[in-house]
Write an enzyme that holds these catalytic residues in place. Structure first.
Site, PDB file in Angstrom:
ATOM      1  N   ASP A  26       0.853  -1.269  -0.107  1.00 21.97           N
ATOM      2  CA  ASP A  26       0.027   0.028  -0.079  1.00 21.97           C
ATOM      3  C   ASP A  26       0.943   1.152   0.155  1.00 21.97           C
ATOM      4  O   ASP A  26       1.468   1.449   1.066  1.00 21.97           O
ATOM      5  CB  ASP A  26      -0.868  -0.043   1.216  1.00 21.97           C
ATOM      6  CG  ASP A  26      -1.878  -1.085   1.200  1.00 21.97           C
ATOM      7  OD1 ASP A  26      -1.606  -2.307   0.864  1.00 21.97           O
ATOM      8  OD2 ASP A  26      -2.967  -0.806   1.794  1.00 21.97           O
ATOM      9  N   LYS A  76      -6.970   3.308  -2.845  1.00 23.80           N
ATOM     10  CA  LYS A  76      -7.135   3.375  -1.542  1.00 23.80           C
ATOM     11  C   LYS A  76      -7.904   4.860  -1.100  1.00 23.80           C
ATOM     12  O   LYS A  76      -6.899   5.672  -1.436  1.00 23.80           O
ATOM     13  CB  LYS A  76      -6.125   2.790  -0.767  1.00 23.80           C
ATOM     14  CG  LYS A  76      -6.383   2.913   0.721  1.00 23.80           C
ATOM     15  CD  LYS A  76      -5.221   2.035   1.344  1.00 23.80           C
ATOM     16  CE  LYS A  76      -5.032   2.257   3.033  1.00 23.80           C
ATOM     17  NZ  LYS A  76      -3.773   1.656   3.454  1.00 23.80           N
ATOM     18  N   LYS A 106     -10.365   0.294  -1.866  1.00 16.43           N
ATOM     19  CA  LYS A 106     -10.201   0.044  -0.580  1.00 16.43           C
ATOM     20  C   LYS A 106     -10.519   1.341   0.364  1.00 16.43           C
ATOM     21  O   LYS A 106     -10.131   2.492   0.022  1.00 16.43           O
ATOM     22  CB  LYS A 106      -8.819  -0.405   0.007  1.00 16.43           C
ATOM     23  CG  LYS A 106      -8.727  -0.523   1.380  1.00 16.43           C
ATOM     24  CD  LYS A 106      -7.066  -1.190   1.537  1.00 16.43           C
ATOM     25  CE  LYS A 106      -6.725  -1.021   3.265  1.00 16.43           C
ATOM     26  NZ  LYS A 106      -5.351  -1.552   3.449  1.00 16.43           N
TER      27      LYS A 106
END
Length: 232
Positions: free
Chosen positions: A97, A161, A190
């Protein structure tokens, strides 16, 4: 996925069980991994330094280890992000991430954002590792969120995300809707940051989120179980 019909097992499979605190210690990571393994969560979300430890703790559990890269500001070079990600992967990370260079996006330097994303996605693909791109929406306009999502639609990381959880706000329902509408089925979304109860979590799922980053997964599960019992 619909929050009204989701099963407990499916919900557990959405959670990235998170501890990104600066003062987290070995006992905290052991607890995090034990909880994730016991509940069959998707991943533990940690900074890159404890990846090797968590990889060892979770071996054979089916739970992924996720490393946060250039976290939480994103203000490092592309080469630095790639180096950190490569090291995390060598230590056992299954997912990456990384935070985009937010300043470059706000300067409308979309070529930079695309090159950065292509570099990180290419690196992850070469190691068969999942790549998630953190926008940190609290610092972006809706148009900037859409622009970043359009780049992702072209480059195709596994996920985009909403947030690090360390900005001025976390995931917003309308941002998840916008991100999902922009990328469609080509990229997953996400939601992370400020998701501390089942009500908020369910709204993110209904907006299109297919992963939930939270340090409150156990509490959310308790509330989910209670809500289902009340429904009969």
């Amino acid at each position: 996925m619909n929050s009204k019909t989701i099963t407990r097992e499916e919900l557990c499979g959405l959670f990235d069980h998170t501890n990104l605190k600066a003062y987290a210690q070995e006992e905290d990571f052991k607890k995090l991994c034990d909880e994730a393994a016991a509940n069959h969560f998707a991943m533990v979300a940690i900074n890159s330094a404890p990846v090797a430890l968590c990889h060892k703790l979770l071996k054979g559990s089916g739970v992924h280890v996720g490393a946060a890269i250039s976290f939480p500001l994103g203000q490092t070079t592309v080469n630095t992000k790639a180096f950190e990600a490569e090291q995390a992967i060598q230590d056992g990370a299954d997912e990456i991430d990384y935070v985009i260079h937010i300043g470059q996006l706000k300067q409308k330097n979309t070529a930079y954002i695309k090159e950065e994303m292509e570099t990180m996605v290419r690196l992850c693909r070469s190691h068969q590792v999942i790549c998630k791109v953190i926008f940190e929406n609290c610092y972006l306009t809706k148009e900037e969120i859409k622009t970043a999502a359009e780049i992702a639609r072209e480059v195709r990381p596994d996920f985009i995300k909403t947030s690090t959880g360390f900005g001025t706000s976390g995931a917003l329902y309308e941002d998840v809707l916008l991100m999902k509408k922009t990328v469609g089925d080509l990229v997953k979304v996400k939601a992370a940051g400020g998701i501390r109860d089942w009500e908020t979590c369910s709204r993110m799922i209904d907006a299109g989120a297919e992963r939930i980053g939270t340090s409150s997964g156990l509490l959310i599960l308790e509330q989910f179980d209670r809500a289902r019992q009340q429904r009969g």
